[in-house]
Design a protein around this motif. Structure first.
Motif, short mmCIF file in Angstrom:
data_model
loop_
_atom_site.label_atom_id
_atom_site.label_comp_id
_atom_site.label_asym_id
_atom_site.label_seq_id
_atom_site.Cartn_x
_atom_site.Cartn_y
_atom_site.Cartn_z
N ALA A 30 27.57 41.68 -32.06
CA ALA A 30 27.39 40.38 -31.41
C ALA A 30 28.68 39.89 -30.80
CB ALA A 30 26.86 39.38 -32.42
N THR A 31 29.33 40.73 -30.03
CA THR A 31 30.58 40.32 -29.41
C THR A 31 30.33 40.02 -27.94
OG1 THR A 31 31.17 42.60 -28.92
CG2 THR A 31 31.99 41.67 -30.99
N ALA A 32 31.06 39.07 -27.41
CA ALA A 32 30.97 38.72 -26.00
C ALA A 32 32.00 39.53 -25.23
CB ALA A 32 31.22 37.23 -25.83
N PRO A 33 31.71 39.81 -23.96
CA PRO A 33 32.69 40.55 -23.16
C PRO A 33 33.96 39.74 -22.95
CG PRO A 33 30.70 40.08 -21.88
CD PRO A 33 30.50 39.51 -23.24
N ALA A 34 35.06 40.44 -22.79
CA ALA A 34 36.35 39.79 -22.56
C ALA A 34 36.41 39.27 -21.12
CB ALA A 34 37.48 40.78 -22.80
N ILE A 35 36.98 38.08 -20.96
CA ILE A 35 37.11 37.47 -19.64
C ILE A 35 38.58 37.14 -19.39
CG2 ILE A 35 36.59 35.44 -18.23
CD1 ILE A 35 33.93 35.26 -19.41
N ASN A 36 39.06 37.50 -18.21
CA ASN A 36 40.38 37.11 -17.74
C ASN A 36 40.20 36.17 -16.55
OD1 ASN A 36 41.60 38.87 -19.57
ND2 ASN A 36 41.60 40.55 -18.10
N GLY A 43 43.88 31.66 -4.55
CA GLY A 43 42.63 31.44 -5.25
C GLY A 43 42.68 31.85 -6.71
N TYR A 44 41.49 31.92 -7.29
CA TYR A 44 41.33 32.31 -8.69
C TYR A 44 40.57 33.63 -8.73
CZ TYR A 44 42.20 27.32 -9.29
OH TYR A 44 42.74 26.06 -9.23
N THR A 45 40.84 34.43 -9.76
CA THR A 45 40.12 35.67 -9.97
C THR A 45 39.60 35.69 -11.40
OG1 THR A 45 41.57 36.84 -8.42
CG2 THR A 45 40.28 38.19 -9.92
N VAL A 46 38.29 35.91 -11.54
CA VAL A 46 37.66 36.03 -12.85
C VAL A 46 37.29 37.49 -13.04
CG1 VAL A 46 35.71 35.33 -14.29
CG2 VAL A 46 36.74 33.68 -12.72
N GLU A 47 37.75 38.08 -14.15
CA GLU A 47 37.43 39.47 -14.48
C GLU A 47 36.66 39.49 -15.79
OE1 GLU A 47 41.37 41.64 -12.64
OE2 GLU A 47 41.44 40.88 -14.69
N LEU A 48 35.53 40.19 -15.80
CA LEU A 48 34.70 40.28 -16.99
C LEU A 48 34.50 41.76 -17.31
CD1 LEU A 48 31.93 38.13 -18.11
CD2 LEU A 48 31.22 40.45 -17.68
N ALA A 49 34.89 42.17 -18.52
CA ALA A 49 34.76 43.56 -18.93
C ALA A 49 33.30 43.88 -19.22
CB ALA A 49 35.60 43.83 -20.18
N ALA A 50 32.76 44.88 -18.52
CA ALA A 50 31.35 45.25 -18.68
C ALA A 50 31.19 46.75 -18.50
CB ALA A 50 30.50 44.51 -17.66
N PRO A 51 31.70 47.54 -19.45
CA PRO A 51 31.60 48.99 -19.31
C PRO A 51 30.15 49.46 -19.28
CG PRO A 51 32.60 48.39 -21.41
CD PRO A 51 32.36 47.13 -20.66
N GLY A 52 29.86 50.36 -18.36
CA GLY A 52 28.52 50.93 -18.25
C GLY A 52 27.54 50.09 -17.44
N MET A 53 27.95 48.92 -17.01
CA MET A 53 27.07 48.05 -16.23
C MET A 53 27.21 48.34 -14.74
SD MET A 53 25.54 46.09 -18.37
CE MET A 53 25.65 45.32 -19.96
N THR A 54 26.14 48.07 -14.00
CA THR A 54 26.16 48.22 -12.55
C THR A 54 25.96 46.86 -11.91
OG1 THR A 54 23.77 48.57 -12.37
CG2 THR A 54 25.14 50.53 -12.75
N LYS A 55 26.06 46.80 -10.60
CA LYS A 55 25.90 45.51 -9.93
C LYS A 55 24.49 44.96 -10.08
CE LYS A 55 24.81 47.06 -5.28
NZ LYS A 55 25.17 46.93 -3.87
N LYS A 96 22.43 41.14 -23.31
CA LYS A 96 22.29 39.94 -22.50
C LYS A 96 23.48 39.03 -22.78
CE LYS A 96 19.13 36.31 -21.15
NZ LYS A 96 17.81 35.73 -21.31
N TYR A 97 24.03 38.47 -21.70
CA TYR A 97 25.19 37.60 -21.80
C TYR A 97 25.12 36.58 -20.67
CZ TYR A 97 30.05 36.12 -21.44
OH TYR A 97 31.19 35.37 -21.36
N VAL A 120 34.29 46.68 -14.57
CA VAL A 120 34.81 45.32 -14.55
C VAL A 120 34.14 44.55 -13.40
CG1 VAL A 120 36.87 43.88 -14.24
CG2 VAL A 120 37.03 46.03 -15.50
N LEU A 121 33.54 43.40 -13.75
CA LEU A 121 33.03 42.48 -12.73
C LEU A 121 34.19 41.60 -12.30
CD1 LEU A 121 30.69 41.00 -11.18
CD2 LEU A 121 30.59 39.48 -13.16
#
Length: 142
Positions: A30-36, A43-55, A96-97, A120-121
């Motif tokens: 039950a861990t949430a993905p890491a966000i930077n 501007g701002y950049t949001v990075e979300l770790a999502a290994p194995g995920m596609t667009k 799901k997140y 990474v998203l």
């Protein structure tokens, strides 16, 4: 004097581990993905770790209140049939997140972009560029 029994604190967790940590009851993750979140002059950049995920696993949008909503959902279903034993085995995987980010006032909301690359998203939030207009004029003395 009654002899006191010495308690071994390790016996209780091992009993429960043997009982609950089986193939029938695997441990829940039950861990949430890491966000930077990074800020630059542009501007701002949001990075979300999502290994194995596609667009196709993501939904990124701005809600009615002007907040950035990042949704991630992935469903996997594997079926294997062994006809000699007549056994059907199914493995389900569901991830799901959802994260809501309140955007700063200086974000240009109509030019936000997102991409998925190497697990990474990345969401780019450009800042509104305020043009500095120099007001230069002659003032009449009356």
């Amino acid at each position: 004097m009654t002899p006191m029994m010495r308690r071994n604190a390790a016996w209780l967790p091992s009993v429960f581990n043997d009982f609950f940590d089986t193939d029938f009851m695997p441990r829940a993750n039950a861990t949430a993905p890491a966000i930077n979140v990074k800020e630059s002059d542009k501007g701002y950049t949001v990075e979300l770790a999502a290994p194995g995920m596609t667009k196709d696993d993501f939904n990124v949008h701005i809600n009615d209140e002007g907040n950035l909503i990042i949704k991630m959902e992935q469903k996997n279903e594997k079926k294997e049939e062994d006809k000699s034993v007549r056994y059907l085995r199914r493995e389900f995987s569901y991830t799901k997140y959802e994260q809501t980010l309140i955007l700063p006032d200086d974000v240009k909301k109509d030019t936000i972009s997102a991409k998925v690359e190497n697990g990474v998203l990345t969401v780019e939030l450009p800042k509104v560029v305020e043009e500095k207009v120099k007001v230069s004029r002659q003032i009449e003395i009356g």
